[in-house]
Design a protein around this motif. Structure first.
Motif, short mmCIF file in Angstrom:
data_model
loop_
_atom_site.label_atom_id
_atom_site.label_comp_id
_atom_site.label_asym_id
_atom_site.label_seq_id
_atom_site.Cartn_x
_atom_site.Cartn_y
_atom_site.Cartn_z
N ILE A 1 22.72 29.96 45.81
CA ILE A 1 21.42 30.06 45.16
C ILE A 1 21.52 29.54 43.73
O ILE A 1 22.61 29.42 43.17
N SER A 2 20.38 29.23 43.18
CA SER A 2 20.31 28.80 41.79
C SER A 2 19.84 29.95 40.93
O SER A 2 18.81 30.59 41.22
N LEU A 3 20.60 30.24 39.88
CA LEU A 3 20.25 31.32 38.97
C LEU A 3 19.41 30.78 37.82
O LEU A 3 19.51 29.62 37.43
N ARG A 4 18.59 31.67 37.27
CA ARG A 4 17.86 31.33 36.07
C ARG A 4 18.58 31.93 34.86
O ARG A 4 19.35 32.88 35.00
N ALA A 5 18.33 31.38 33.72
CA ALA A 5 18.98 31.89 32.52
C ALA A 5 18.55 33.34 32.28
O ALA A 5 17.37 33.69 32.39
N GLY A 6 19.54 34.19 32.00
CA GLY A 6 19.25 35.60 31.76
C GLY A 6 19.70 36.46 32.93
O GLY A 6 20.68 36.16 33.62
N THR A 7 18.94 37.55 33.19
CA THR A 7 19.30 38.52 34.23
C THR A 7 18.70 38.11 35.57
O THR A 7 17.52 37.74 35.65
N ASN A 8 19.50 38.19 36.61
CA ASN A 8 19.06 37.85 37.96
C ASN A 8 19.39 39.02 38.91
O ASN A 8 20.52 39.53 38.91
N ARG B 1 17.75 44.67 58.93
CA ARG B 1 16.92 45.54 59.76
C ARG B 1 17.23 45.26 61.24
O ARG B 1 17.42 44.12 61.63
N ASN B 2 17.27 46.35 61.95
CA ASN B 2 17.36 46.24 63.42
C ASN B 2 16.57 47.40 64.04
O ASN B 2 15.87 48.13 63.32
N ASP B 3 16.76 47.60 65.36
CA ASP B 3 15.98 48.65 66.03
C ASP B 3 16.36 50.04 65.53
O ASP B 3 15.59 51.00 65.67
N GLY B 4 17.55 50.14 64.95
CA GLY B 4 17.98 51.45 64.49
C GLY B 4 17.57 51.76 63.07
O GLY B 4 17.83 52.87 62.58
N GLY B 5 16.96 50.77 62.38
CA GLY B 5 16.51 51.02 61.01
C GLY B 5 16.78 49.85 60.09
O GLY B 5 16.95 48.71 60.55
N SER B 6 16.86 50.13 58.81
CA SER B 6 17.05 49.06 57.82
C SER B 6 17.90 49.58 56.67
O SER B 6 18.03 50.79 56.45
N ASP B 7 18.45 48.64 55.94
CA ASP B 7 19.24 48.98 54.76
C ASP B 7 19.20 47.78 53.82
O ASP B 7 18.87 46.65 54.22
N GLN B 8 19.56 48.03 52.57
CA GLN B 8 19.62 46.94 51.60
C GLN B 8 20.61 47.28 50.50
O GLN B 8 20.98 48.43 50.30
N ASP B 9 21.02 46.26 49.82
CA ASP B 9 21.90 46.42 48.66
C ASP B 9 21.50 45.36 47.64
O ASP B 9 20.93 44.30 47.99
N GLN B 10 21.82 45.63 46.38
CA GLN B 10 21.47 44.65 45.36
C GLN B 10 22.54 44.61 44.27
O GLN B 10 23.27 45.58 44.06
N VAL B 11 22.60 43.49 43.65
CA VAL B 11 23.48 43.31 42.47
C VAL B 11 22.67 42.62 41.39
O VAL B 11 21.71 41.90 41.68
N ILE B 12 23.05 42.87 40.17
CA ILE B 12 22.42 42.21 39.03
C ILE B 12 23.47 41.35 38.34
O ILE B 12 24.54 41.83 37.98
N VAL B 13 23.18 40.09 38.19
CA VAL B 13 24.11 39.17 37.52
C VAL B 13 23.37 38.47 36.39
O VAL B 13 22.14 38.30 36.44
N SER B 14 24.12 38.09 35.40
CA SER B 14 23.54 37.38 34.25
C SER B 14 24.08 35.95 34.21
O SER B 14 25.26 35.70 34.51
N TYR B 15 23.23 35.03 33.83
CA TYR B 15 23.62 33.62 33.72
C TYR B 15 23.27 33.12 32.32
O TYR B 15 22.13 33.24 31.87
N GLN B 16 24.27 32.61 31.64
CA GLN B 16 24.06 32.02 30.33
C GLN B 16 24.24 30.51 30.42
O GLN B 16 25.21 30.02 31.00
#
Length: 205
Positions: free
Chosen positions: A5-12, A19-34
């Motif tokens: 992916i292409s990051l933008r300057a600053g916080t991303n 998701r499947n028939d049993g449910g859903s889940d998610q995770d996230q990270v925050i990265v910075s690009y200078q």
């Protein structure tokens, strides 16, 4: 999961959801690009001083250069002519230059992928004037004449201005011609001894 992916300057914020028939889940990270800091060259000639005057024909040129790795990124010019004979180590530029009489334009340029810079100084070389020398070639010292009219000649070195030359016979100024370092004149002698003198005065003596 792999992705580019292409990051933008600053916080991303990057979120991955599943998701499947049993449910859903998610995770996230925050990265910075200078954005990369551009390192444009910086050139400063430290010697000689701009608009300086010298009476020596050779001068050492020194400069500080930033953001240049090797001498291939440097161009050195003296009076419009490119000079390859210079040294560059750890941001210090040095070169020995032979000046021409009068004004000399010295330029140091530096270039890299981020940009370029240059600095220039003007140095004036004045040839030092030598003390004048005078030699009366005619008449000879203690020469005797049977006629009153005689020719005077003298060789004068290191002087081209007639106003700085004086011809006197028995203490009185005389008219004379001066060309190509040679003084000539005709004078009338008094009966007896006569003193002929040629003197030259300039800034050197």
């Amino acid at each position: 999961v792999n992705a580019t992916i292409s990051l933008r300057a600053g916080t991303n914020t990057i979120i991955v959801k599943a998701r499947n028939d049993g449910g859903s889940d998610q995770d996230q990270v925050i990265v910075s690009y200078q954005l990369p800091v551009k390192k444009v060259p910086v050139v400063q000639i430290t010697k000689p001083a701009n608009n300086s005057t010298t009476s020596t024909p050779n001068v050492r040129v020194e400069a500080r250069i930033e953001h240049i790795v090797n001498k291939s990124g440097i161009t050195f010019m003296v009076n419009g002519k490119r000079i390859n004979g210079f040294n560059y180590q750890r941001g210090i530029f040095t070169a020995d230059v032979k000046l021409q009489t009068g004004k000399n334009n010295i330029i140091v340029k530096a270039r890299n992928t981020d940009g370029e810079d240059q600095d220039a100084v003007m140095v004036t070389y004045i040839v030092p004037q030598q003390p004048p020398t005078v030699q009366i070639t005619a008449p000879r010292n203690n020469q005797t004449f049977e006629q009153s009219a005689v020719q005077i000649s003298a060789n004068i070195n290191n002087e081209t201005n007639k106003r700085n030359i004086s011809l006197k016979v028995n203490g009185k100024s005389q008219r004379f011609n001066f060309k190509g370092g040679k003084l000539t004149a005709t004078t009338t002698l008094n009966i007896g001894k006569n003193t002929i003198s040629v003197s030259v005065n300039n800034r050197a003596g």
